[in-house]
Scaffold this active site. Structure first.
Site, mmCIF file in Angstrom:
data_model
loop_
_atom_site.group_PDB
_atom_site.id
_atom_site.type_symbol
_atom_site.label_atom_id
_atom_site.label_comp_id
_atom_site.label_asym_id
_atom_site.label_seq_id
_atom_site.Cartn_x
_atom_site.Cartn_y
_atom_site.Cartn_z
ATOM 1 C CD GLN A 282 -5.635 13.329 50.048
ATOM 2 O OE1 GLN A 282 -5.116 13.076 48.960
ATOM 3 N NE2 GLN A 282 -6.578 14.221 50.190
ATOM 4 C CG HIS A 293 1.065 5.820 42.285
ATOM 5 N ND1 HIS A 293 1.429 5.732 40.957
ATOM 6 C CD2 HIS A 293 2.239 5.843 42.972
ATOM 7 C CE1 HIS A 293 2.748 5.701 40.850
ATOM 8 N NE2 HIS A 293 3.262 5.769 42.073
ATOM 9 C CG HIS A 295 -0.494 11.104 45.514
ATOM 10 N ND1 HIS A 295 -1.281 9.961 45.540
ATOM 11 C CD2 HIS A 295 -1.358 12.134 45.682
ATOM 12 C CE1 HIS A 295 -2.555 10.281 45.706
ATOM 13 N NE2 HIS A 295 -2.629 11.606 45.804
ATOM 14 C CG HIS A 297 -0.975 16.362 48.079
ATOM 15 N ND1 HIS A 297 -1.732 16.749 47.001
ATOM 16 C CD2 HIS A 297 -1.472 15.139 48.446
ATOM 17 C CE1 HIS A 297 -2.633 15.835 46.715
ATOM 18 N NE2 HIS A 297 -2.493 14.838 47.569
#
Length: 297
Positions: A282, A293, A295, A297
């Site tokens: 996202q 931050h 990231h 998944h």
């Protein structure tokens, strides 16, 4: 009026750029079982390893697909150079489409492997532009991506998974997370990076070192277990430097991030006896990002 005119000009510029990309490729593309017309080419990487398609049954306006030029059913089949170009091209295409659709964030999704139920048997990354109020609830976008198919009148069949509601997900204990992390750490490849011994900054949060199970050899990227996983094996991979969105990473950081994603994917699949993975990101608040931050998944 000025804003609307700017959007029209941006869309017009995007179409001119797409036409140039199509001309560079010199004709239609064979993508797995599909023949894609040159008019669907949005951008072609100057490095020659990746291409971006658009207007293929978009789930939202500006929906892009980023693919390697060479046929490959799994991300693991690509060389490091191809991986670098795939995700670098994704960032470039995202920036090109951003102003044309007034996007303030993006959802990324890549279904890697047959059990993840990709619509076509070729590595392809979805990039979906997002803005305030475009969907009633954010999770709708994931269902649309799951059911996306490049031809009109068809729908993909997503995996049969039970996704928990957010209000039913409970935070795990430090002990539970440390136990999971230690299991993954034992499967790390030879000569991994040095795991942190102090707390790690993740956006506005600080992670215990016991949550971190992998560090890249460069130290630029870390992987850690999730406080509230959606499914067993749901982990996160982050750049060590706190950067809110993917466009803010250097090429070195971005390459290291996605090289590490492949390493982490392999060891988590091995730990769970899995044969496929769904990767997602996202990129920005309107895409559902809760921690500013980067990231994966």
């Amino acid at each position: 009026v000025a804003a609307a005119a700017g959007a029209v000009l941006a869309r017009s510029g995007a179409r001119r750029g797409a036409a140039s990309a199509a001309e560079a490729l010199g004709g239609p593309l064979h993508i797995a079982q599909l023949l894609v017309g040159a008019d669907k080419v949005f951008y072609a990487s100057p490095r020659g390893h990746a291409v971006v398609l658009w207007e293929l049954q978009p789930v939202l306006p500006g929906h892009l697909l980023v693919l390697p030029r060479r046929p490959a059913a799994r991300l693991a089949e690509l060389t490091n150079e191809e991986v670098s170009d795939l995700f670098g091209t994704a960032v470039q295409a995202q920036e090109l489409i951003k102003s044309a659709h007034g996007a303030t964030a993006f959802n990324w999704a890549l279904k890697d492997g047959e059990a993840a139920r990709p619509a076509i048997q070729q590595v392809h990354l979805h990039i979906v532009p997002r803005k305030v109020g475009d969907l009633e609830t954010n999770d709708i976008v994931y269902d649309r991506i799951d059911r996306w198919y490049p031809l009109a009148g068809f729908a993909n069949t997503p995996p049969a998974l039970n996704w928990p509601e957010d209000d039913t997900r409970r935070a795990r204990t430090e002990e539970d997370m440390a136990l999971e992390a230690s299991g993954y750490a034992r499967l790390r490849p030879p000569e991994p990076g040095v795991l942190p011994t102090e707390d790690v900054q993740f956006g506005q949060f600080r992670l215990k070192p016991s949550q971190v199970f992998h560090a890249s050899p460069t130290g630029l990227t870390l992987a850690f277990v999730n406080l509230k996983p959606l499914q067993p094996g749901h982990v996160l991979v982050i750049p060590r430097r706190v950067v809110p969105t993917i466009a803010g990473l250097t090429q070195e950081e971005r390459d290291d991030l996605f090289f590490t994603v492949r390493v982490v994917q392999r060891l988590v699949e091995k730990a769970h006896g899995a044969t496929s993975t769904t990767l997602g990101m996202q990129d920005g608040r309107e895409a559902g990002q809760s921690v500013p931050h980067v990231h994966v998944h």
